[in-house]
Design a protein around this motif. Structure first.
Motif, PDB file in Angstrom:
ATOM      1  N   GLN A 163       0.948  -1.173  -0.025  1.00  0.00           N
ATOM      2  CA  GLN A 163       0.169  -0.071   0.148  1.00  0.00           C
ATOM      3  C   GLN A 163       0.824   1.291   0.009  1.00  0.00           C
ATOM      4  N   SER A 164       0.293   2.498  -0.519  1.00  0.00           N
ATOM      5  CA  SER A 164       1.143   3.704  -0.447  1.00  0.00           C
ATOM      6  C   SER A 164       0.257   4.601   0.561  1.00  0.00           C
ATOM      7  N   ILE A 211       2.413   0.014  -6.739  1.00  0.00           N
ATOM      8  CA  ILE A 211       1.207  -0.757  -6.062  1.00  0.00           C
ATOM      9  C   ILE A 211       0.576  -0.970  -7.280  1.00  0.00           C
ATOM     10  N   ALA A 212      -0.401  -1.913  -6.846  1.00  0.00           N
ATOM     11  CA  ALA A 212      -1.285  -2.564  -7.981  1.00  0.00           C
ATOM     12  C   ALA A 212      -2.711  -2.999  -7.579  1.00  0.00           C
ATOM     13  N   PRO A 213      -3.882  -2.819  -8.246  1.00  0.00           N
ATOM     14  CA  PRO A 213      -5.059  -3.361  -7.590  1.00  0.00           C
ATOM     15  C   PRO A 213      -4.920  -4.711  -7.015  1.00  0.00           C
ATOM     16  N   VAL A 214      -5.955  -4.870  -5.888  1.00  0.00           N
ATOM     17  CA  VAL A 214      -5.960  -6.374  -5.480  1.00  0.00           C
ATOM     18  C   VAL A 214      -6.399  -7.248  -6.675  1.00  0.00           C
ATOM     19  N   ASP A 215      -5.597  -8.166  -6.822  1.00  0.00           N
ATOM     20  CA  ASP A 215      -5.874  -9.364  -7.874  1.00  0.00           C
ATOM     21  C   ASP A 215      -7.202 -10.218  -7.278  1.00  0.00           C
ATOM     22  N   ASN A 272     -11.026   3.382   0.246  1.00  0.00           N
ATOM     23  CA  ASN A 272      -9.835   3.619   1.009  1.00  0.00           C
ATOM     24  C   ASN A 272      -9.885   4.684   1.992  1.00  0.00           C
ATOM     25  N   THR A 273      -8.869   4.815   2.704  1.00  0.00           N
ATOM     26  CA  THR A 273      -9.061   5.653   3.939  1.00  0.00           C
ATOM     27  C   THR A 273      -8.076   6.798   3.997  1.00  0.00           C
ATOM     28  N   LEU A 274      -8.674   7.946   4.521  1.00  0.00           N
ATOM     29  CA  LEU A 274      -8.059   9.166   4.710  1.00  0.00           C
ATOM     30  C   LEU A 274      -8.079   9.311   6.155  1.00  0.00           C
ATOM     31  N   ARG A 275      -6.814   9.164   6.565  1.00  0.00           N
ATOM     32  CA  ARG A 275      -6.936   9.082   8.098  1.00  0.00           C
ATOM     33  C   ARG A 275      -6.185  10.601   8.703  1.00  0.00           C
ATOM     34  N   ARG A 296      -9.570   3.904  -9.128  1.00  0.00           N
ATOM     35  CA  ARG A 296      -8.790   3.004  -9.862  1.00  0.00           C
ATOM     36  C   ARG A 296      -8.327   1.548  -9.147  1.00  0.00           C
ATOM     37  N   GLU A 297      -9.226   1.497  -8.078  1.00  0.00           N
ATOM     38  CA  GLU A 297      -9.040   0.288  -7.070  1.00  0.00           C
ATOM     39  C   GLU A 297      -7.487   0.025  -6.387  1.00  0.00           C
ATOM     40  N   LEU A 298      -6.577   1.124  -6.443  1.00  0.00           N
ATOM     41  CA  LEU A 298      -5.348   1.066  -6.045  1.00  0.00           C
ATOM     42  C   LEU A 298      -5.372   1.301  -4.471  1.00  0.00           C
ATOM     43  N   PRO A 299      -4.591   0.561  -3.863  1.00  0.00           N
ATOM     44  CA  PRO A 299      -4.510   0.481  -2.291  1.00  0.00           C
ATOM     45  C   PRO A 299      -3.693   1.744  -1.831  1.00  0.00           C
ATOM     46  N   GLY A 300      -4.140   2.812  -1.655  1.00  0.00           N
ATOM     47  CA  GLY A 300      -3.256   3.924  -1.539  1.00  0.00           C
ATOM     48  C   GLY A 300      -4.333   4.562  -0.323  1.00  0.00           C
TER      49      GLY A 300
END
Ligand code: HBZ
Length: 803
Positions: free
Chosen positions: A60-61, A792-796, A223-226, A129-133
């Motif tokens: 994750q980023s 980083i890439a989307p969850v497969d 995703n989460t903004l913390r 884009r389903e990216l884990p960030g």
């Protein structure tokens, strides 16, 4: 969710939360109830997304930014969930004004301008884009001040955005962490002969995270903004007895610093920076522990982005944890840290490059100081003999009694990027050239982008619907598909429809202008827009000078042909930036003069809208015919309002600065109005030192008349400000070359006015601007960060199923 389910849910929530019936609810209650429903709708996806990342040990980023500027979230969340149309029509059927409900929401304005808004666009795109960030920042109790004009002057009022609660956030008590300030650190020998730092007399603060879901567009990613808020930990209660002492602590996350370039080394700001960095890094490491992987592999799972230098302490903080808490060696810790960190530079303005007094850091963050000193020492040692001494001295982190944060970022990360091609080239060739010599492979460009979801789909529904009708809906997920509009450049029916959509938006803005300012504007006049922070380098003053020239032309020759124009400004000035405030005052007084002059007879109007923010931008941008992007070449790193306006079919008046250069390349010379000094010409003036504003003034009677207007009583009511502006241009030799660019600027403006009369030509230009704007989608920008920097890439999901 069906309409019936929605109504029932709404009815229940209004009852439960407010003890009233739906029929008697006001927009306030409706907003809260709908907000709760929306949150409940994505709660499951939010949880699933987190679970998915955890189970898959997803890399994750984490985007660390001292500012986030999301604006309102009800409409965007409804749109992402595919509920907008149903909820809107149902609410209207129930007899409420949907617009009114939306307007209840306070803008979340935890940012100043471009940098903060970019961070929010990026989060939207990551999720879409389903990216884990994820985002990591500060939950300020007060966002950017509210701006009012009193007698033409900017007055700042506090933005108590949390006063009526915040439906979007979740307080996560169980994930609080401690952040430590001050005290003494000394090194103590351990049994195995090593030295370990021991701290005493530290002040311990509690950091509480508030999480906000970032809902992806038509997918199940949330995703989460913390954002972190400060509290006094229970264990420390005894230490903060008096109200003053407690307040000192609570001040830490109380207000956003309202200056977007010129930070003065204030202790509270430094403390804010360390606070959210330390809390964020600790929570990342705590999460990593759950993966049950050795710490030596953390860099395979974590990418940390430093958005400008404010989060630079990520580097020494990560080092501290690896060294002190995991007992890794310096070399191992350093390798991991550098490979996790990346950094974006957003400005080349010298005064914006952050430096902290060494003594301040040493006293308030002693362990950070030790680590920074050691990074600096090793940097110098390693390079000595390999590079010239003066280069090493210019690039080291500690210079004299100051700590150079950009130097720390570049040395402590594997990637440094600028935000537009020109800007990234300038970093390499001028501003950070010394570093480019040391680490050429670290430098790269990531041209900014915007999210078309907010800035076109959501803000400009008439245009969005028309695009659907013309080329289908695929552009909503793949913005470059808008290019297909190029097939309709000669299609008169389509051009007319585009014109009508623009007209509809202009009418709506005209109504808003009349309601808020009492100024009546003609919707068939050119709507000429400059919206951005007020800064000398952005040259709102050049725009004003052109307005004055038009005014004098009309006064001298009231019968002349003049294409009616409405100049629309939106801009906040930093409260301490007196020059910028003088320009605000001057624009307001010129507006007063022109708007009430019967000879002008409505052919010119100048409108300065108060309190420019994300929601106001959403009203203005769809209605713009002309986009003013007129900064002095080399000064605007990228700009992003240029992209938003282009996307909405406005034609750009542009200097060759920032991303304007790429906009021109995209639309072609015929579909943009460019003028002014080039990068090379600006640097030539710097080198030769031969610019003379006075000489230009002496030779040009029009310029004389325009400048004199500031001091000879022509513009009423601006004595002090007029003199300040006049002096900046002549006595102080016009730092941003306004006089030099004035004539060419007026020339392109005259051409533009003529072209506007040719409706077919104009409409075609406008269509081309929209058609070509897809490449400036932040979806692509974020994808490039994901591929080149964060990996980083989307969850497969298939892999997940196979497992
Ligand atoms: O970042 C802006 C740039 O001026 C603009 O050209 C660009 O499009 C945008 C997004 O990349 N910069 C900022 O908003 N703020 C700063 O650059 C900044 C730098 C140092 C500070 C505070 C703000 O201490």
């Amino acid at each position: 969710m069906t309409r019936e389910e929605f109504i029932e849910d709404l009815r229940n929530r209004v009852r439960e939360s407010f003890a009233m019936e739906l029929e008697t609810a006001t927009p306030n209650e409706l907003f809260v109830a709908i907000g709760q429903i929306v949150r409940a709708c994505y709660a499951k996806s939010w949880h699933n997304t987190r679970q998915r990342y955890l189970v898959n040990k997803q890399r994750q980023s984490y985007y660390f930014s001292i500012e986030f500027l999301p604006g309102r979230m009800l409409k965007s969340n409804l749109m992402s969930l595919g509920l907008l149309d149903m909820v809107r029509s149902t609410v209207e059927e129930l007899g409420f004004e949907f617009e009114e409900v939306l307007n209840v929401e306070n803008d979340m304005a935890l940012g100043n301008g471009g940098l903060g808004r970019l961070a929010s666009c990026f989060l939207d795109c990551l999720a879409s884009r389903e990216l884990p960030g994820n985002g990591n920042g500060i939950r300020y109790d007060y966002g950017l001040f509210k701006q009012q004009f009193v007698d033409g002057y900017q007055v700042e009022l506090p933005d108590a955005w949390l006063k009526s609660g915040n439906v979007w956030e979740v307080r996560r008590e169980s994930e609080a962490v401690e952040v430590r300030f001050g005290g003494n650190v000394y090194m103590q020998p351990t049994k195995d002969g090593k030295l370990k730092p021991v701290a005493e007399n530290e002040r311990i603060l509690r950091a509480i995270p508030y999480d906000t879901g970032v809902v992806g567009y038509h997918n199940d990613t949330v995703n989460t903004l913390r954002l972190w808020s400060v509290e006094v930990p229970e264990s420390e209660e005894g230490k903060y007895r008096s109200i003053e002492e407690r307040r000192m602590v609570e001040d830490l996350t109380a207000v956003l610093y309202p200056d977007d370039s010129n930070e003065q080394g204030r202790l509270t700001r430094l403390s804010q920076e360390y606070f959210f960095v330390s809390a964020g890094i600790q929570s990342i490491v705590r999460y990593y522990k759950k993966l049950k992987m050795p710490i030596s592999r953390i860099n395979e799972y974590v990418a940390i982005h430093i958005n400008d230098t404010h989060p630079a302490l990520c580097i020494p903080e990560m080092m501290r944890i690896l060294l002190d808490e995991f007992d890794l060696s310096w070399e191992k810790s350093w390798g991991l840290t550098v490979s996790m960190m990346s950094y974006t530079n957003h400005t080349i303005m010298q005064e914006a490059l952050e430096k902290w007094p060494l003594q301040m850091v040493k006293y308030h963050l002693p362990r950070m100081f030790q680590i920074i000193e050691e990074i600096d020492r090793r940097f110098v040692t390693n390079l000595t003999g390999l590079y010239p001494d003066d280069l090493i001295q210019r690039t080291r982190i500690i210079q004299g009694d100051q700590i150079h944060m950009a130097n720390l970022c570049i040395i402590g990360s594997h990637s440094t990027n600028g935000v537009a091609k020109l800007h990234s080239d300038l970093l390499k060739s001028v501003v950070l050239h010394d570093f480019y010599v040391l680490y050429p492979e670290r430098f790269n460009n990531k041209t900014n982008g915007i999210t078309q979801r907010r800035w076109l789909q959501q803000a400009n529904e008439p245009l969005a619907n028309l695009i659907d009708k013309t080329i289908g809906t695929s552009w909503r997920k793949e913005p470059t598909d808008m290019e297909r509009l190029m097939n309709y450049c000669e299609d008169n029916e389509v051009l007319v429809a585009f014109e009508q959509a623009k007209q509809q938006n202009k009418l709506a803005l005209a109504k808003y202008i009349e309601k808020t300012t009492n100024i009546k504007v003609q919707p068939n006049a050119i709507f000429d827009v400059q919206i951005k922070r007020l800064h000398a380098y952005k040259r709102q003053l050049l725009n004003l000078m052109h307005i004055l020239k038009c005014y004098f032309d009309l006064k001298d020759n009231p019968e002349m042909d003049f294409v009616p124009r409405v100049w629309i400004f939106g801009a906040k000035a930093a409260p301490s930036y007196t020059y910028a405030k003088a320009i605000i005052k001057a624009i307001n007084e010129v507006a007063n003069l022109i708007n009430h002059d019967p000879i002008i007879n409505d052919r010119m109007k100048v409108v300065f809208l108060e309190n420019y923010n994300v929601s106001l931008a959403e009203r203005i941008i769809p209605a713009a015919d002309v986009s003013e992007q007129i900064s002095l070449a080399t000064k605007e790193a990228s700009g992003t309002s240029n992209m938003k306006l282009m996307s909405n079919g406005a034609i750009t008046v542009a200097t060759m600065d920032g991303a304007n250069v790429e906009i021109r390349a995209a639309v072609g010379d015929e579909n943009i109005y460019t003028f002014g000094l080039t990068e090379e010409e600006v640097y030539r003036y710097y080198e030769q030192g031969n610019y003379s504003a006075q000489a230009i003034y002496d030779q040009d009677p029009v310029i004389q008349r325009v400048l004199n207007a500031f001091v000879d009583g022509t513009i009423p009511n601006i004595q002090r400000e007029g003199q300040e502006i006049f002096d900046s241009l002549l006595r102080y030799n016009d730092e941003f070359f306004l006089l030099k660019d004035f004539v060419p600027y007026c020339q392109v403006q005259a051409k533009l006015s003529q072209d506007y009369l040719n409706r077919e030509k104009w409409q075609k230009m406008s269509l081309i601007n929209t058609a070509k704007s897809g490449i400036f989608s932040a979806d692509y920008t974020v994808q490039r960060y994901a591929d080149d920097i964060w990996q980083i890439a989307p969850v497969d999901l298939h892999k997940e199923k196979r497992n």
